[in-house]
Scaffold this motif. Structure first.
Motif, PDB file in Angstrom:
ATOM      1  N   MET A 364       0.798  -1.223   0.000  1.00 31.48           N
ATOM      2  CA  MET A 364       0.000   0.000   0.000  1.00 31.48           C
ATOM      3  C   MET A 364       0.835   1.280   0.000  1.00 31.48           C
ATOM      4  O   MET A 364       0.293   2.372  -0.160  1.00 31.48           O
ATOM      5  CB  MET A 364      -0.904   0.036   1.244  1.00 31.48           C
ATOM      6  CG  MET A 364      -1.938  -1.061   1.302  1.00 31.48           C
ATOM      7  SD  MET A 364      -2.722  -1.140   2.942  1.00 31.48           S
ATOM      8  CE  MET A 364      -3.378   0.519   3.106  1.00 31.48           C
ATOM      9  N   TYR A 368      -0.647   4.940  -0.076  1.00 33.61           N
ATOM     10  CA  TYR A 368      -0.812   5.440   1.293  1.00 33.61           C
ATOM     11  C   TYR A 368       0.540   5.375   2.007  1.00 33.61           C
ATOM     12  O   TYR A 368       0.834   4.389   2.699  1.00 33.61           O
ATOM     13  CB  TYR A 368      -1.855   4.607   2.046  1.00 33.61           C
ATOM     14  CG  TYR A 368      -3.211   4.576   1.405  1.00 33.61           C
ATOM     15  CD1 TYR A 368      -4.085   5.651   1.517  1.00 33.61           C
ATOM     16  CD2 TYR A 368      -3.629   3.457   0.666  1.00 33.61           C
ATOM     17  CE1 TYR A 368      -5.341   5.631   0.924  1.00 33.61           C
ATOM     18  CE2 TYR A 368      -4.883   3.425   0.067  1.00 33.61           C
ATOM     19  CZ  TYR A 368      -5.732   4.513   0.198  1.00 33.61           C
ATOM     20  OH  TYR A 368      -6.973   4.490  -0.393  1.00 33.61           O
ATOM     21  N   PHE A 376       0.575   6.318   9.342  1.00 27.86           N
ATOM     22  CA  PHE A 376      -0.018   6.760   8.082  1.00 27.86           C
ATOM     23  C   PHE A 376      -0.501   8.206   8.219  1.00 27.86           C
ATOM     24  O   PHE A 376      -0.824   8.679   9.310  1.00 27.86           O
ATOM     25  CB  PHE A 376      -1.227   5.885   7.715  1.00 27.86           C
ATOM     26  CG  PHE A 376      -0.882   4.510   7.231  1.00 27.86           C
ATOM     27  CD1 PHE A 376      -0.472   4.297   5.932  1.00 27.86           C
ATOM     28  CD2 PHE A 376      -0.978   3.425   8.090  1.00 27.86           C
ATOM     29  CE1 PHE A 376      -0.162   3.020   5.481  1.00 27.86           C
ATOM     30  CE2 PHE A 376      -0.674   2.145   7.649  1.00 27.86           C
ATOM     31  CZ  PHE A 376      -0.260   1.938   6.342  1.00 27.86           C
ATOM     32  N   THR A 394     -12.474   6.507   0.283  1.00 28.14           N
ATOM     33  CA  THR A 394     -11.048   6.314   0.553  1.00 28.14           C
ATOM     34  C   THR A 394     -10.835   5.374   1.734  1.00 28.14           C
ATOM     35  O   THR A 394      -9.975   4.481   1.691  1.00 28.14           O
ATOM     36  CB  THR A 394     -10.365   7.664   0.842  1.00 28.14           C
ATOM     37  OG1 THR A 394     -10.555   8.527  -0.278  1.00 28.14           O
ATOM     38  CG2 THR A 394      -8.878   7.483   1.087  1.00 28.14           C
ATOM     39  N   SER A 395     -11.637   5.540   2.791  1.00 27.85           N
ATOM     40  CA  SER A 395     -11.478   4.674   3.961  1.00 27.85           C
ATOM     41  C   SER A 395     -11.826   3.227   3.625  1.00 27.85           C
ATOM     42  O   SER A 395     -11.181   2.297   4.117  1.00 27.85           O
ATOM     43  CB  SER A 395     -12.366   5.170   5.108  1.00 27.85           C
ATOM     44  OG  SER A 395     -13.738   5.071   4.776  1.00 27.85           O
ATOM     45  N   PHE A 398      -8.892   1.845   1.733  1.00 30.64           N
ATOM     46  CA  PHE A 398      -7.777   1.647   2.671  1.00 30.64           C
ATOM     47  C   PHE A 398      -7.990   0.366   3.476  1.00 30.64           C
ATOM     48  O   PHE A 398      -7.091  -0.471   3.609  1.00 30.64           O
ATOM     49  CB  PHE A 398      -7.680   2.861   3.601  1.00 30.64           C
ATOM     50  CG  PHE A 398      -6.483   2.850   4.516  1.00 30.64           C
ATOM     51  CD1 PHE A 398      -5.323   3.537   4.177  1.00 30.64           C
ATOM     52  CD2 PHE A 398      -6.516   2.173   5.723  1.00 30.64           C
ATOM     53  CE1 PHE A 398      -4.212   3.538   5.021  1.00 30.64           C
ATOM     54  CE2 PHE A 398      -5.416   2.161   6.574  1.00 30.64           C
ATOM     55  CZ  PHE A 398      -4.265   2.849   6.225  1.00 30.64           C
ATOM     56  N   ASN A 401      -7.583  -2.881   1.365  1.00 22.16           N
ATOM     57  CA  ASN A 401      -6.188  -3.247   1.106  1.00 22.16           C
ATOM     58  C   ASN A 401      -5.464  -3.711   2.366  1.00 22.16           C
ATOM     59  O   ASN A 401      -4.679  -4.659   2.333  1.00 22.16           O
ATOM     60  CB  ASN A 401      -5.439  -2.058   0.492  1.00 22.16           C
ATOM     61  CG  ASN A 401      -5.839  -1.805  -0.950  1.00 22.16           C
ATOM     62  OD1 ASN A 401      -5.641  -2.638  -1.820  1.00 22.16           O
ATOM     63  ND2 ASN A 401      -6.435  -0.655  -1.213  1.00 22.16           N
TER      64      ASN A 401
END
Length: 460
Positions: A364, A368, A376, A394-395, A398, A401
């Motif tokens: 990632m 990120y 992060f 986006t969350s 995230f 992944n």
């Protein structure tokens, strides 16, 4: 959604409808009137229209309007709002997103069946209401009867949601096996079965074409058929079940059976395992290898092929009849078994591979970035912050992944999900938090490996 939340939403829904019925009856069809039917389906006189919503009064003005016509749209609206609570949540869609277009078959089925359930609820409730009005029953009896009908419809909905959750898990398990390289499954019936189930029993089917109700169980209420993943030769590899232990045991049994087959059949067996080869060598050292050597030599001669590898195997099998040399004949099988062991490891890697968060972090990092201290995003007041035009999307990406390779479970309070890894580390995802429009992800580490324990909020 947990049981407590479902019960609370259901009770509010039931109360809303019953209160509206009671109010309508109290204003327009008082008990002990000569004919409730005529009251509920007769024009509301001008003085009584003051009990209607202001917007409705302006809309109808002096037009004809019946109490029944006021009540029915409100009941339908309550039902529609109630069923909206059970649309697929973002969390569920996030779970399904990793399966791509395959998940659309479940989403379509769920939406169609949810709408069918809602339409049935409308029809049943309004049919009963009409019956009560036609019979001119008093308010108490109407409320009691409608309460029973609503309870039955809520129970039916709960059963549908429970069944759908099981179906979703079944689809996901099937797609997981497909991602591991398996292409086929078969139906296994249990106990007494209907003709439909018997026609599909043992039939080889493509995972890519699996559809619940068509060629995936359940085919009917109380259907007890199960799914078995099979290899290209039709051998059962896994039972699609919620009990992982059953699949682990099945894999171990398959390995053990293959090993025993190798020891007994020798060259007549197509498969070699490390355990089987060790067993053959052990027979040699114990002095029980002569019959096995003769068996293998007969196989080589009757199935001789003019190739360097087969000629060498025949020479080794013949030489193995001499003392000491016998154990050397298995050198090629040791190599082959090692390769087969690798293949076995691939087929059951979901149980043997230790999954960690750090494996996903490395993948990632480009999208990120993580700083030198293992965090992060940017430093916030009491947490890290990742800015985005669409925090929810986006969350979700995230979390998707970061949670690869772990086992996902709902949080006990029903307000999010968590993924647990083999080393005990966890990723917790909540879409709704105390900060409006700011989903949060918590990372809890048991063994430090480049990323630290932290909480991340996603903001605009």
């Amino acid at each position: 959604m947990n049981d407590i939340v479902f019960e609370k939403i259901s009770e509010n829904f039931k109360k809303s409808i019953l209160d509206e019925i009671a109010y309508t009856y109290s204003v327009f069809a008082l008990d002990n009137t000569e004919n409730i039917l005529s009251k509920m389906k007769s024009n509301i006189i001008i003085p009584d229209r003051k009990f209607l919503d202001t917007s409705l009064q302006r809309k109808i003005k002096t037009d004809l309007i019946f109490p029944y016509d006021v009540l029915v749209p409100k009941i339908n609206n309550f039902i529609e709002e109630f069923y909206k609570e059970f649309d697929l949540s973002l969390t569920t869609r996030t779970q399904l997103s990793k399966y791509g277009e395959r998940s659309e078959i479940f989403v379509k089925q769920f939406n169609e069946n949810l709408k069918k359930s809602m339409d049935n609820t409308k029809n049943i409730i309004l049919k009963e209401l009409n019956l009560q009005i036609l019979q001119s029953n008093d308010t108490k009896n109407v409320i009691s009867r409608m309460q029973n009908i609503l309870t039955k419809r809520i129970t039916s909905l709960n059963s549908f949601l429970t069944e759908s959750a099981g179906q979703m898990k079944q689809y996901m398990l099937l797609w997981d096996y497909q991602d591991k390289g398996f292409k086929y499954y078969q139906i296994k019936t249990n106990g007494d079965n209907c003709e439909e189930c018997n026609n599909l029993d043992g039939k080889k089917l493509l995972i890519s074409e699996g559809e619940i109700g068509i060629n995936l169980p359940p085919f009917h209420p109380n259907c007890d058929c199960i799914i078995q993943i099979i290899d290209n030769n039709g051998n059962v590899v896994f039972n699609v079940t919620n009990e992982e232990k059953e699949n682990d045991t099945l894999s171990e049994l398959n390995y053990l059976q293959t090993s025993i087959k190798q020891i007994v059949l020798g060259n007549y067996s197509n498969d070699a395992t490390l355990l089987g080869t060790i067993g053959q060598i052990a027979l040699g050292f114990l002095g029980f290898d002569l019959p096995a050597d003769i068996r293998d030599l007969i196989y080589d001669i009757t199935n001789f092929k003019l190739t360097p590898s087969h000629a060498l195997q025949t020479i080794l099998d013949a030489a193995s009849l001499l003392p000491v040399i016998g154990s050397l004949k298995y050198s090629d099988e040791v190599i082959d078994a090692a390769k087969k062991t690798d293949n076995l490891a691939d087929s059951i890697k979901y149980t043997n591979k230790i999954s960690t968060i750090s494996d996903n972090v490395r993948k990632m990092e480009k999208e990120y970035p993580i700083n030198a201290n293992g965090y992060f995003g940017k430093k916030g007041k009491n947490c890290s912050v990742i800015e985005s035009d669409d925090p929810i999307k986006t969350s979700a990406d995230f979390y998707k992944n970061l949670s690869q390779g772990g086992i996902e479970k709902p949080l006990p309070n029903g307000k999010g999900v968590q993924t647990i890894f083999d080393d005990g580390s966890r990723v917790i995802y909540r879409v709704k938090t105390s900060t409006p429009n700011s989903p949060a992800i918590e990372i809890k580490i048991t063994i430090y490996s480049g990323v630290k324990k932290q909480k991340i909020h996603f903001v605009k």
